[in-house]
Enzyme design. Sequence first.
Site, PDB file in Angstrom:
ATOM      1  N   ARG A 136       0.936  -1.120   0.004  1.00 36.56           N
ATOM      2  CA  ARG A 136       0.086  -0.037   0.048  1.00 36.56           C
ATOM      3  C   ARG A 136       0.803   1.433   0.149  1.00 36.56           C
ATOM      4  O   ARG A 136       0.862   1.970  -0.900  1.00 36.56           O
ATOM      5  CB  ARG A 136      -0.856  -0.147   1.238  1.00 36.56           C
ATOM      6  N   ASP A 137       1.413   1.418   1.008  1.00 37.75           N
ATOM      7  CA  ASP A 137       2.334   2.633   0.972  1.00 37.75           C
ATOM      8  C   ASP A 137       3.444   2.743   0.245  1.00 37.75           C
ATOM      9  O   ASP A 137       3.958   4.034  -0.163  1.00 37.75           O
ATOM     10  CB  ASP A 137       2.969   3.002   2.630  1.00 37.75           C
ATOM     11  N   HIS A 143       6.590   4.310  12.741  1.00 35.94           N
ATOM     12  CA  HIS A 143       6.684   4.458  11.250  1.00 35.94           C
ATOM     13  C   HIS A 143       7.593   5.401  10.773  1.00 35.94           C
ATOM     14  O   HIS A 143       7.462   6.629  10.750  1.00 35.94           O
ATOM     15  CB  HIS A 143       5.095   4.708  10.544  1.00 35.94           C
ATOM     16  N   HIS A 187      11.022   6.675   8.060  1.00 36.53           N
ATOM     17  CA  HIS A 187      11.314   6.981   6.751  1.00 36.53           C
ATOM     18  C   HIS A 187      12.878   7.007   6.995  1.00 36.53           C
ATOM     19  O   HIS A 187      13.522   7.482   7.773  1.00 36.53           O
ATOM     20  CB  HIS A 187      10.812   7.910   5.945  1.00 36.53           C
ATOM     21  N   CYS A 226       9.587   9.817  -0.950  1.00 39.56           N
ATOM     22  CA  CYS A 226       9.183  10.935  -0.212  1.00 39.56           C
ATOM     23  C   CYS A 226       8.796  11.902  -1.108  1.00 39.56           C
ATOM     24  O   CYS A 226       9.757  12.422  -1.679  1.00 39.56           O
ATOM     25  CB  CYS A 226      10.307  11.030   0.994  1.00 39.56           C
ATOM     26  N   ASN A 263      10.254   4.906   2.891  1.00 39.07           N
ATOM     27  CA  ASN A 263      10.242   3.669   4.017  1.00 39.07           C
ATOM     28  C   ASN A 263      11.234   3.182   4.305  1.00 39.07           C
ATOM     29  O   ASN A 263      12.062   2.655   3.609  1.00 39.07           O
ATOM     30  CB  ASN A 263       8.897   2.854   3.882  1.00 39.07           C
TER      31      ASN A 263
END
Length: 309
Positions: free
Chosen positions: A11-12, A203, A205, A236, A245
């Site tokens: 997803r992300d 979460h 990055h 990003c 990520n």
Amino acid sequence: MKIQIVEVGPRDGLQNEKEMVSTSAKIQLIDKLAAAGLKRVEATSFVNPRWIPQLADAEDVLKGIERQNKVTHSALVPNLRGMERARESGLTEVALFMSASETHNLKNINKSIEDTFPVLRQVAREALALGMRVRGYVSTVFGCPYEGNVPIDNSRRVTNELLEMGVFEVSLGDTIGVATPKQVREVMEKIVKDTTSDRLAGHFHDTRGTGLANVLAALDTGIRTFDSSIGGLGGCPYAPGAAGNISTEDLVYMLNGMEYETGVDLNLLLDAGAFIQQELGRELPSKVLKAHLAAQTASSSHSNQEDGA
């Protein structure tokens, strides 16, 4: 000690890809991630397809994946329409999202923070009534691309509101990858005091190379759940060309080396990373994946040389 990893790559990660990824490839990737031992996989999103065309096939992906009893597949939902689509897809977990920064929330959701709460409260109420678990994301906890520093009290307030809605876990996000270990420790310690560490996740990055260091800082505060993305998928948007990520392969390699229990088979995970890298036709940021594939190439070259000798 056990660490939970929430895989967000399908997803992300994929939502940032400009070239369309086939539904079949998404299904294969999700199944490979589950086969590697990941018990929590965020499979897709029910955000309006006009905003994220890459995930317009959410229903087809969820129909095609192999549902396993010990694996929880989830999806992001922004509103009641998304919630209805999630219900029809047979999901048992959904995720809500908003920002700790007012400007980022307006840009991302087109609503103020105050106006976002009632919408998410409706979604959470509906999901809980259907017996679903509800997860929450808070973006820009450690910095905003528009406002810069984000006061800790902003993140605390949004986190507490989500928890009061019945969210079982809130993932605190370093959306633009600006956090450092000292900042992570300070922020996490204060938010942990408002609730308990088992209701929070990190979460991070790796935009500026501090992703795994920030995981270590969060571990020091009692956090035991972390989001990551296969291959380091996901850019990003506010730092063009930068990594997004943290990579699941890199995270698992580090945690396994520190004798934490992840339940993930690194070799199978690397197979999943190699698969999606080949599908995308470009090198992914994961350092462990790069090392693995380089070693494979070297070994194959050495074998060929011996055969030709």
